[in-house]
Design a protein around this motif. Sequence first.
Motif, PDB file in Angstrom:
ATOM      1  N   UNK A 194      15.154  29.270  53.434  1.00 37.06           N
ATOM      2  CA  UNK A 194      14.490  28.291  52.585  1.00 37.06           C
ATOM      3  C   UNK A 194      14.585  28.732  51.133  1.00 37.06           C
ATOM      4  N   UNK A 195      14.530  30.024  50.918  1.00 31.97           N
ATOM      5  CA  UNK A 195      14.644  30.539  49.546  1.00 31.97           C
ATOM      6  C   UNK A 195      16.110  30.674  49.155  1.00 31.97           C
ATOM      7  N   UNK A 196      16.992  30.381  50.100  1.00 35.78           N
ATOM      8  CA  UNK A 196      18.427  30.495  49.858  1.00 35.78           C
ATOM      9  C   UNK A 196      18.806  31.882  49.352  1.00 35.78           C
ATOM     10  N   UNK A 197      18.231  32.896  49.974  1.00 35.12           N
ATOM     11  CA  UNK A 197      18.465  34.235  49.439  1.00 35.12           C
ATOM     12  C   UNK A 197      19.171  35.168  50.424  1.00 35.12           C
ATOM     13  N   UNK A 198      19.761  34.621  51.467  1.00 38.76           N
ATOM     14  CA  UNK A 198      20.521  35.481  52.370  1.00 38.76           C
ATOM     15  C   UNK A 198      21.849  35.815  51.689  1.00 38.76           C
ATOM     16  N   UNK A 199      22.092  37.099  51.380  1.00 41.31           N
ATOM     17  CA  UNK A 199      23.327  37.420  50.656  1.00 41.31           C
ATOM     18  C   UNK A 199      24.568  37.093  51.474  1.00 41.31           C
ATOM     19  N   UNK A 200      25.518  36.422  50.854  1.00 44.19           N
ATOM     20  CA  UNK A 200      26.785  36.100  51.504  1.00 44.19           C
ATOM     21  C   UNK A 200      27.911  36.589  50.595  1.00 44.19           C
ATOM     22  N   UNK A 201      28.581  37.648  51.043  1.00 49.25           N
ATOM     23  CA  UNK A 201      29.698  38.215  50.276  1.00 49.25           C
ATOM     24  C   UNK A 201      30.995  37.708  50.887  1.00 49.25           C
ATOM     25  N   UNK A 202      31.819  37.040  50.089  1.00 47.79           N
ATOM     26  CA  UNK A 202      33.104  36.536  50.592  1.00 47.79           C
ATOM     27  C   UNK A 202      34.235  37.335  49.950  1.00 47.79           C
ATOM     28  N   UNK A 203      34.942  38.084  50.792  1.00 51.27           N
ATOM     29  CA  UNK A 203      36.128  38.820  50.341  1.00 51.27           C
ATOM     30  C   UNK A 203      37.335  37.934  50.680  1.00 51.27           C
ATOM     31  N   UNK A 204      37.941  37.302  49.684  1.00 55.52           N
ATOM     32  CA  UNK A 204      39.007  36.329  49.998  1.00 55.52           C
ATOM     33  C   UNK A 204      40.332  37.025  50.331  1.00 55.52           C
ATOM     34  N   UNK A 205      40.335  37.706  51.482  1.00 54.68           N
ATOM     35  CA  UNK A 205      41.488  38.504  51.930  1.00 54.68           C
ATOM     36  C   UNK A 205      42.730  37.611  52.077  1.00 54.68           C
ATOM     37  N   UNK A 206      43.792  37.952  51.410  1.00 57.63           N
ATOM     38  CA  UNK A 206      45.019  37.141  51.490  1.00 57.63           C
ATOM     39  C   UNK A 206      46.223  37.934  51.968  1.00 57.63           C
ATOM     40  N   UNK A 207      46.364  39.161  51.465  1.00 58.70           N
ATOM     41  CA  UNK A 207      47.544  39.962  51.819  1.00 58.70           C
ATOM     42  C   UNK A 207      47.112  41.400  52.082  1.00 58.70           C
ATOM     43  N   UNK A 208      47.623  42.000  53.175  1.00 61.06           N
ATOM     44  CA  UNK A 208      47.281  43.392  53.488  1.00 61.06           C
ATOM     45  C   UNK A 208      48.003  44.336  52.530  1.00 61.06           C
ATOM     46  N   UNK A 209      47.508  45.584  52.465  1.00 60.07           N
ATOM     47  CA  UNK A 209      48.161  46.574  51.596  1.00 60.07           C
ATOM     48  C   UNK A 209      49.632  46.740  51.943  1.00 60.07           C
ATOM     49  N   UNK A 226      43.095  41.924  42.260  1.00 64.41           N
ATOM     50  CA  UNK A 226      43.832  41.296  41.147  1.00 64.41           C
ATOM     51  C   UNK A 226      44.720  40.158  41.625  1.00 64.41           C
ATOM     52  N   UNK A 227      45.426  40.411  42.727  1.00 67.31           N
ATOM     53  CA  UNK A 227      46.389  39.423  43.226  1.00 67.31           C
ATOM     54  C   UNK A 227      45.658  38.179  43.737  1.00 67.31           C
ATOM     55  N   UNK A 228      44.540  38.400  44.446  1.00 64.85           N
ATOM     56  CA  UNK A 228      43.789  37.260  45.004  1.00 64.85           C
ATOM     57  C   UNK A 228      43.133  36.433  43.897  1.00 64.85           C
ATOM     58  N   UNK A 229      42.605  37.116  42.867  1.00 61.91           N
ATOM     59  CA  UNK A 229      42.023  36.377  41.736  1.00 61.91           C
ATOM     60  C   UNK A 229      43.123  35.537  41.098  1.00 61.91           C
ATOM     61  N   UNK A 230      44.321  36.112  40.972  1.00 61.45           N
ATOM     62  CA  UNK A 230      45.466  35.393  40.416  1.00 61.45           C
ATOM     63  C   UNK A 230      45.826  34.183  41.258  1.00 61.45           C
ATOM     64  N   UNK A 231      45.830  34.366  42.585  1.00 57.51           N
ATOM     65  CA  UNK A 231      46.198  33.253  43.478  1.00 57.51           C
ATOM     66  C   UNK A 231      45.137  32.143  43.409  1.00 57.51           C
ATOM     67  N   UNK A 232      43.872  32.516  43.279  1.00 54.78           N
ATOM     68  CA  UNK A 232      42.815  31.506  43.220  1.00 54.78           C
ATOM     69  C   UNK A 232      42.892  30.710  41.913  1.00 54.78           C
ATOM     70  N   UNK A 233      43.288  31.393  40.833  1.00 56.72           N
ATOM     71  CA  UNK A 233      43.295  30.735  39.521  1.00 56.72           C
ATOM     72  C   UNK A 233      44.669  30.215  39.119  1.00 56.72           C
ATOM     73  N   UNK A 234      45.684  30.578  39.900  1.00 59.83           N
ATOM     74  CA  UNK A 234      47.024  30.073  39.630  1.00 59.83           C
ATOM     75  C   UNK A 234      47.707  30.726  38.441  1.00 59.83           C
ATOM     76  N   UNK A 235      47.393  31.996  38.178  1.00 58.46           N
ATOM     77  CA  UNK A 235      48.117  32.719  37.116  1.00 58.46           C
ATOM     78  C   UNK A 235      48.012  34.222  37.376  1.00 58.46           C
ATOM     79  N   UNK A 236      48.891  34.970  36.734  1.00 62.16           N
ATOM     80  CA  UNK A 236      48.890  36.416  36.967  1.00 62.16           C
ATOM     81  C   UNK A 236      47.756  37.085  36.188  1.00 62.16           C
ATOM     82  N   UNK A 237      47.111  38.076  36.829  1.00 58.81           N
ATOM     83  CA  UNK A 237      46.041  38.812  36.143  1.00 58.81           C
ATOM     84  C   UNK A 237      46.384  40.295  36.217  1.00 58.81           C
ATOM     85  N   UNK A 238      46.558  40.903  35.070  1.00 59.92           N
ATOM     86  CA  UNK A 238      47.035  42.283  35.128  1.00 59.92           C
ATOM     87  C   UNK A 238      46.393  43.217  34.110  1.00 59.92           C
ATOM     88  N   UNK A 239      45.454  42.705  33.292  1.00 59.07           N
ATOM     89  CA  UNK A 239      44.805  43.595  32.318  1.00 59.07           C
ATOM     90  C   UNK A 239      43.296  43.405  32.401  1.00 59.07           C
TER      91      UNK A 239
END
Length: 290
Positions: free
Chosen positions: A106-121, A150-163
């Motif tokens: 009801x308080x909407x306070x159950x923590x939900x962590x989403x690791x958007x796993x896309x590619x293994x090491x 870094x790679x998953x953030x890039x895939x979600x946003x549609x651009x490379x992230x490297x710095x």
Amino acid sequence: MRKILTIAGSDSCAGAGIQADIKTIQALGAYALSVITAVTAQNTRQVTAVREIEALVIEKQLEAIFSDIRLDGIKIGMLGRAGTVQAVSNFLASFFQAGAFWEKQLKNSLPLVVDPVMIAKSGDRLLEEEAVESLKKNLLPLASVITPNLMEAGALLGREISSLEEMKEAARELLEFGCQWAIVKGGHLKGEPVDVLANKDSLYLLRGQRVDTNCNHGTGCTFSAALATLMGQGLAVPAAAKRAKAYVEYCLEHGFAIGEGVGIPHHFAAQRPWKPEALKDGSDAAKEEF
Ligand SMILES: Nc1ncnc2c1ncn2[C@@H]1O[C@H](COP(=O)(O)OP(=O)(O)OP(=O)(O)O)[C@@H](O)[C@H]1O
Ligand SMILES: [Mg+2]
């Protein structure tokens, strides 16, 4: 004891996936529950097979847990395909909406962590292309925190992230998917592994020391499971993220090899194994023959 659920895939060599999550949750003093979304055949060198679990069986696992056990935190890892993303998102969305019998809900306070796993090491794909849209639309809006590398953030946003500068922009922009917090992990940066944490009001740099090791199988799984656990134990997101990062570093420092490829972070380095030194009847179990 706090109860933390991991929804993720099985890793047969147990350095990542559901096995890493269970070890992490228990090492941090909570009780681990699991919903298995996929089974991977892998060793320290490569992934040789992936089989997703059918949606109905995933829903049944979720129902079994949610209808009986009051959770303190949830972590989501590998989902594999669009049907699984949909099934898990639908279940959680209706649960969050219903909210009826859990005060926490009801308080909407159950923590939900989403690791958007896309590619293994190892480079193997762990989320099919079509699933990315469903992840963005259906699951990320439910998350308290998302933890792309870094790679998953890039895939979600549609651009490379490297710095670091690009990570800061990315962390803020990821909030547009509707999650409350975003962490862009910098494990793949050169040099210091800085993670960037943002919500709509603030931005934190989580600094750490790079551990020079190849025993880094499943660092991402360990980090997100630790984060869900520490949040479930009552810490605010910035404090939980800082400690989760310190825990990963500690596991890496004590990593060890089990095969010929990438080694395993040691999740229980801080604990001594139980030894049957003295039994209650006074006999010495170590000397007994079985
Ligand atoms: N060598 C290292 N030394 C210290 N910290 C590290 C190291 N490698 C990664 N980290 C930290 O571990 C956490 C996981 O980050 P990482 O970028 O490795 O995730 P990931 O790519 O999702 O991992 P995985 O490949 O296991 O999914 C982050 O907090 C990151 O800063
Ligand atoms: Mg990862």
